[in-house]
Each structure stands twice: as structure tokens, then as C-alpha cells.
Design a protein around this motif. Sequence first.
Motif, PDB file in Angstrom:
ATOM      1  N   GLY A  11       0.784  -1.231   0.000  1.00 10.06           N
ATOM      2  CA  GLY A  11       0.000   0.000   0.000  1.00 10.06           C
ATOM      3  C   GLY A  11       0.809   1.271   0.000  1.00 10.06           C
ATOM      4  O   GLY A  11       0.241   2.370  -0.045  1.00 10.06           O
ATOM      5  N   LYS A  12       2.147   1.158   0.024  1.00 12.66           N
ATOM      6  CA  LYS A  12       2.994   2.359   0.111  1.00 12.66           C
ATOM      7  C   LYS A  12       3.948   2.500  -1.067  1.00 12.66           C
ATOM      8  O   LYS A  12       4.847   3.328  -1.045  1.00 12.66           O
ATOM      9  N   GLY A  13       3.755   1.691  -2.104  1.00 15.29           N
ATOM     10  CA  GLY A  13       4.569   1.838  -3.296  1.00 15.29           C
ATOM     11  C   GLY A  13       5.924   1.172  -3.171  1.00 15.29           C
ATOM     12  O   GLY A  13       6.240   0.507  -2.179  1.00 15.29           O
ATOM     13  N   THR A  14       6.754   1.384  -4.199  1.00 17.05           N
ATOM     14  CA  THR A  14       8.061   0.739  -4.291  1.00 17.05           C
ATOM     15  C   THR A  14       9.099   1.740  -4.785  1.00 17.05           C
ATOM     16  O   THR A  14       8.823   2.542  -5.679  1.00 17.05           O
ATOM     17  N   LEU A  15      10.286   1.662  -4.216  1.00 18.85           N
ATOM     18  CA  LEU A  15      11.409   2.501  -4.636  1.00 18.85           C
ATOM     19  C   LEU A  15      12.595   1.610  -4.964  1.00 18.85           C
ATOM     20  O   LEU A  15      13.057   0.834  -4.123  1.00 18.85           O
ATOM     21  N   PHE A  16      13.076   1.694  -6.206  1.00 14.47           N
ATOM     22  CA  PHE A  16      14.322   1.052  -6.603  1.00 14.47           C
ATOM     23  C   PHE A  16      15.394   2.135  -6.715  1.00 14.47           C
ATOM     24  O   PHE A  16      15.136   3.206  -7.269  1.00 14.47           O
TER      25      PHE A  16
END
Length: 517
Positions: free
Chosen positions: A368-373
Motif C-alpha cells: 500500500g505504500k509503493g516501491t522505490l528502486f
Amino acid sequence: MSQDLTELYNQLKASEERYRELVENANSIILRWNQEGIITFFNEYAQKFFGFSAEEIIGQHVVGTIVPEDESTGRDLRPLMEDICRHPENYALNVNENIKKNGERCWISWTNKVLLDDRGKPVGALSIGSDITKQRQLEIELQQAQKMQAIGQLAGGISHDFNNLIHAIIGYAEIIDEISQQTEVTEQARLIVNTATSAANLTHQLMTFARKGNVQLKHCNLLGLVEDTVTILRHTFPRNIRLIHQTRTEHAWFQGDATQIKNALLNLALNARDAMPDGGVFRMDVDEITTEAESSIGEFRMPAGRYLRLRIEDTGQGMTEEVTQHIFEPFFTTKEMTRGAGLGMGLATTYGTMHLHKGAISCISAPGKGTLFELLLPACSAPDSIKPVPPEHKCAPVSMLVVDDEDMVLMYSRQLFSLHGHQVATSNHPLKALEYFREHWRSLDLVILDMLMPDMDGHALFLEMKKIHPEVKAIIASGYSNNQRVSAALDSGIRGYVQKPFTYEVLEAELAKLQNG
């Protein structure tokens, strides 16, 4: 007597105060709980660590306050307190997951001392704990790195063997195409070549993950690659996803393979798109950072220096910690097989690409909080100039010796190359090939050497041939991509390299370079 009792009372009181001061000021979690698991004492350090005041925690059950009912590993912790009282010998030292008031999970190493009444029955326990969350995380990262290395070795070995098989399939299909006079047969043969080439693309992805891929080191501009990627995404992303990209550096040059890096960016972007079925925000930010000391990001070792940093972020569904730990493994996917990259090779290939470029990739995500690469690539100075691409040439027939320990490869090589006018001799063992070369080197224009063979690899065989004829012309063919062993062979005088599986057209281009170079 009264004076003696008063003095004894004062001594006991002083002793208790010293004990309480010691317990309250200790840099350890100290709690006492009864046989029902109800907390009866919670020292000041424990209160600060877990975020509970004494009034909030005293009288509450251990499980449901500082111990979750279920550990993230799947272990059921509800019977923990009862088990400690029943089997104290198993819990003198115990590690389990705990939870703070704010919901943050942590790992504590506990020493437990069961308290007994006059009859020797348990009445509770004294538990002293130390926070080992960072240590636990490092252990998990080390285990993950070791697992990824093992998977990489397995993937590399499988890919090498598959490449040899696919190489023979392509070769025999090309022979059928050359000799058949029936249109239907030649069409079927070309379909075989196309299908086998698709299989080769899969093994190439496995090779990249295994860090045995072929990186064409050239000056690349990361800003240009990001711009190209964003242009593609504007035509492929649905309109309910907003694209943002920002650069905080004027120059973003690195040494690498532009195609591989662009494929990596597209893989990450398409995964982000799939994670936002109801729309959201996707952004790519580029800047440059400088590290003063060597560091590590998971399995990646990063020397001190300048790095280009690319942050790729989405506001999508996010992933659990368990899923995040597996996303870079080959064939791992949370997508349905009918959607997108069902084989689950996109992130695995990206992971290998970053290794081949001596960079790094990390991922932060939560449901629910997204993804960061975050991707790091070693930065370099801008190029002085760009060399023009030389024109293509056709090759003239040559006399060649093909050395490979796979008989299928030798059989098709003899047939296919002969169909194109070349004189072809073959050998399935390096020592036999060396004897043949010793007798016939004057009539040979070229030697094609397999890299991995029993008793002697292609590089070592070339060096022995070089002793016989210093001007010997040789090409290395390998099921592995251009790895360190192949690079060493090229540095020692081998004229060219072709990666299996290859078509005759690829070999012809390599021969043309030798004849026209």
C-alpha cells in the motif's frame, strides 16, 4: 534488639534501592512476568525501547503487547510464555520477534530465568533482552547474498549447456534451409531457427543474472537513456499514471552497455505500471553522489568514488518484506502467467546487469505504500569523441579447423560451413586438435576454438598453437558470454569472439572483420 532490626531494615532497604537503581539504569530490557504471562515489572529502558509506560504495560499479557501472536517467519508465538515455564531448559537463551507500541517489528535475544515457589513450581520468569535487529538484518542479507550467488552459479551452468544444445539446433535448421528445395521445408527450418533464437534470448537473460553476460563497454549517457525510456513510457503507460522525471546533474556518463541498461529501466518501469492498475505516480530521478569509503549494498561491493544514482519510484500496491527478498531471483513472479513477463526474468536480468556494470540495485517497498528502486552506476568523464561504425563486408572462403567437445556442434559445423564454400576440419579433443594443427598449420587460415573443453580450454590450446605458428588466427566460441576468461584470451592474441548459439550470418561477419581488418 530494636536497634538491630532497624539497622537490618535499613541495610535491606539500601540493598533494594541499589538493586532497583541497577535494574532501572541497565541498558537492557528487563521484565518480570507471572505464570499466566502477565507483566509485573518493566524497567525504564524497556519502557523507552518499546514505547509503553509502566502504567500501560504492567498487568498486560506479554503476547499481544511486546510479543506478536505470529512472527513474520510464520512461527506461532501465542504459547511462548507457557512453553518457557514448562521447558525452561529450552529457553535459557531464546531469540524471537517482538513488536513496539508503534507497530515496528524488532528482534530480541532473551535470557530467561524461571522463578519457582517453595514447592519448586514455576510462578513466572525474569527475562532480560538485547536488541539484535541490525545483527539479524545483516545475517539475513548475508544469507540472501549467498543464496543469490548459488542461484547465479546454477543459472550460469545451465545456460552454458543449453546454449550448446540450441547452437546445434540452429545449425542443423540452417543446413536444412540451405539444402532443401521445398519451400515448405525451408519455411519450417526458419521457424526452428527463430524459435531456437528465442530460447537463446532466455539463456542470455540467465547469463546476465549469473554475471556471465556480455557487456559492451562504451561511453553511455544515463540522462539520454532516461529520456529515451520516458519517451517510450509516454506511449505505453495508461493516462491515469502521471510520469515525472528530474535530473540534478549536468553530466551523467558511465562505461557500459546502453542496451542492457535501457532494458533494465524498461523492466522496472513496466513492473511499476503493473503495480498501479488504478493509476498513480511514476518518477525517475537522476543525480550524482560521492562516497568517501568502500561500502556494501546487499551482495554488491561499492568502492569509494563517484556514482550516478537513479531512483525509480511508484505509488503502486507495494510488496511485503518476504516478496521483496525474492524479487531478483530467476523465474520468481507474483504475476499471473498470462500477464506481462510471466517467466519472471525481468528483475533477475536487471540484477545481473547491475553486477556486470559494477553497480548496485536495492529495493524498498511496503504493501500500500509503493516501491522505490535505487540504482548506482560508477560515473566517468565525458568521451573525447565517438568512433564511426565500420562498414560491413562479405568474407571469402577459408580453410578452418573447428575444435569443440560437442560432436553435434562439429557435425553441423562441417556441413553448414562447407555449404558456404569453406574447407572444414574438426576435432572433438584439444590434444588431438593440437596434433592436427602441428601437421597442417600451413594450410589453415583460421581456427575456431570452444572455450570450455576437457584437459585444456580454448585459451590454453591457442597458446600451444601459437608456439607452433606465432601468426595463427583464431576465434573463440563459447556458451558463456564475454567473461574474464574470454577477455584474457582476446588479450593474448585471439582475433575474435562469438557467443553460442550463433547463426552462420554472425560467424560470417566475424570472418569478414578478420579478412578486412
